[in-house]
Design an enzyme around this catalytic site. Sequence first.
Site, PDB file in Angstrom:
ATOM      1  N   SER A  77       1.487  -9.651  -1.187  1.00  0.00           N
ATOM      2  CA  SER A  77       1.312  -8.439  -1.051  1.00  0.00           C
ATOM      3  C   SER A  77       1.505  -7.791   0.411  1.00  0.00           C
ATOM      4  O   SER A  77       1.716  -6.544   0.644  1.00  0.00           O
ATOM      5  CB  SER A  77      -0.141  -8.024  -1.424  1.00  0.00           C
ATOM      6  OG  SER A  77      -1.277  -8.908  -0.781  1.00  0.00           O
TER       7      SER A  77
ATOM      8  N   GLU B  51      -9.572   6.829   2.974  1.00  0.00           N
ATOM      9  CA  GLU B  51     -10.497   5.436   3.573  1.00  0.00           C
ATOM     10  C   GLU B  51      -9.460   4.186   4.076  1.00  0.00           C
ATOM     11  O   GLU B  51      -8.529   4.154   3.481  1.00  0.00           O
ATOM     12  CB  GLU B  51     -11.487   5.073   2.645  1.00  0.00           C
ATOM     13  CG  GLU B  51     -11.164   4.050   1.406  1.00  0.00           C
ATOM     14  CD  GLU B  51      -9.799   4.575   0.536  1.00  0.00           C
ATOM     15  OE1 GLU B  51      -9.811   5.783   0.323  1.00  0.00           O
ATOM     16  OE2 GLU B  51      -9.299   3.643  -0.025  1.00  0.00           O
TER      17      GLU B  51
ATOM     18  N   LYS C 168       0.642  -1.260  -0.053  1.00  0.00           N
ATOM     19  CA  LYS C 168      -0.148  -0.079   0.033  1.00  0.00           C
ATOM     20  C   LYS C 168       0.723   1.298   0.043  1.00  0.00           C
ATOM     21  O   LYS C 168       0.449   2.266  -0.412  1.00  0.00           O
ATOM     22  CB  LYS C 168      -0.974   0.142   1.334  1.00  0.00           C
ATOM     23  CG  LYS C 168      -1.976  -0.954   1.120  1.00  0.00           C
ATOM     24  CD  LYS C 168      -3.054  -0.585   0.316  1.00  0.00           C
ATOM     25  CE  LYS C 168      -4.408  -1.512   0.061  1.00  0.00           C
ATOM     26  NZ  LYS C 168      -5.132  -1.417  -0.977  1.00  0.00           N
TER      27      LYS C 168
END
Lengths: 257, 392
Positions: B376, B110, B88
């Site tokens: 990830s 968010e 991220k």
Amino acid sequence: MNRIHTLFNTKKERVLSIYFTAGFPNLEDTVPIMEAIEAGGADIIEIGVPYSDPVADGPTIQDSNQIALQNGMSMNKLFEQLVGFRAKVHLPVVLMGYLNPIMQYGMDAFCKKCKEVGVDGLILPDLPMQEYLDEYKALFESYGLVNTFLISPQTSEKRIREIDGNTDGFIYMVSSHSITGAKSGISEEQINYFERVREMNLKNPRLIGFGISNSETFTTASNYSNGAIIGSAFIKVLKNSKNLKEDVQGYIRSVIN
Amino acid sequence: MIGVDERGYYGSFGGAFIPEMLHPNVEELKENYEAIMASPEFQAEFRGLLKDYVGRPTPLYFASRLSEKYGAKIYLKREDLCHTGAHKVNNTIGQIILAKKLGKKRIIAETGAGQHGVATATVCALMGMECTVYMGELDIQRQRPNVERMRILGAQVVPATSGSKTLKDATNEAMRAWINNPVDTHYIIGSVVGPHPYPEMVARFQSVISEEIKWQLKEKEGRENPDLVIACVGGGSNAAGAFFHYYNTPEVRLIAAEAGGLGVESGKTAATTAKGTPGILHGSKTILMQTEDGQVVEPHSISAGLDYPGIGPVHAHLFEVGRAEFVAVEDEDAMKSGIELSRLEGIIPAIESAHALYALNMIEFKKDDIIVINLSGRGDKDLETYIKWGNY
């Protein structure tokens, strides 16, 4: 002639549009609320089609959307309720709804139904102008539906002119950069914006929405435009009402007088 | 060709279905993001931070015991080793530099599981910018450690109390906050979702993943192209990053693992392509799970990061044209794969990434195929879920 055009041909000042969510507070309240709005003396009825994710609306309207959906409101149900309402209600009626439920119903079928039951116009906040021009303008016009666009204090003059050129109903001025029901009262900054747009001499009438709740704010807004739209404040009246007919009429009278 | 067109569409998906109040913000981004991203200044700062702050390049690790078990050459792209524990941060670093160049003072975001929120709070601390993160009230309860991480980093965490009180509602709240503060605020969306140009912008920031896979694989195997790339898809940012430089290389199979939840037919699933239909969600035309009336349906996944009712428009397009193969991995199977990787390779994966791992059991491949799985994120944030599941 479309009822929206007829209205603005004869009334240029203090036009009051009232928004409510279809199916709120109770599923079958839709047409009775419309009748009460008319009896109270408002000029336009805006019916919100409930949606699970209404991002342009604040908590009050969102809650009413959720309750309406829980009550069983749907596009089919709404059109069922609207069959024959023209025998009782004469004001211009505008449907306000988000694009997704309409897409699922089918844009063609939706427009056809709107015309059949006697709806005059649409406000689809998440339908961008370009998309409207490319995909839907011809369709809306073929069913005699007037499409209304929103503008905000951040909307550039160039874009306001484009919007003015691409609609022939009225322009919905978001009074502050805010979602519905977020701010109360009218600030100097907002007045500057109202004046700036007024001086543009647009061909379309302008209604100011968002933040209008009572006689005072309605009058201030009307001083700078052709009138105003009340949504969240009206939903609160419905929410707390013991007698819809009386309370709706009483509230509207308190705003216009 | 897979790619975004001038109007912001991937095939029939994408666009910018936003209220007019957001038009100036989105237009400002659209007009500027490509030029800013292409500028040498931006690139120097972005690449510099990815290297020294995030710790890139992340290793492309040959997982020998996993390979032995499945009978293929399996590499793991170790995004779990990024600072903050997941991919991220690649996107938040890019977007915060962009926000600074646009003169923005405040950041909103968010978050679902909290990974994107943490990555955003982290870069806001780094750049000294005010940060507000919207998070579903339910997720705040489920992901306490990440909530506190954000607070330690100086961010304000605002509960989204509407609807299902999860990621979808946090996204609604963030959009509302942006409508209310359009001038000085930048909204850092965490996935390849939202109105154009977000899906493309986020994909480009994440594309560093496949950019690295290419040269790393070249070093290790003498070829840039694996036979398969596997990634999990919630909104789809890590998958977009891992697929990006292979979109138009048809000999590389792209496998997208969605969250099957309790089963695709159970009514408790987040398998969007299996159960969804075309519609509009959070500003773009995509595939989403909805009722016949067009009301958005609540998804379910054991993994909070995959618990989203839609997918990014690029993935809807990859699905529609058959460029990517989609599989739905159920909760139980993902958990088993998480334990399997822990035991075989000494890596506890995020439960999101465990979905990609389980896909090995659902697809056909040849014995000497080279497979890259995008790992990830790391599993630390999921310890509670692993413990509760308990089957290890």
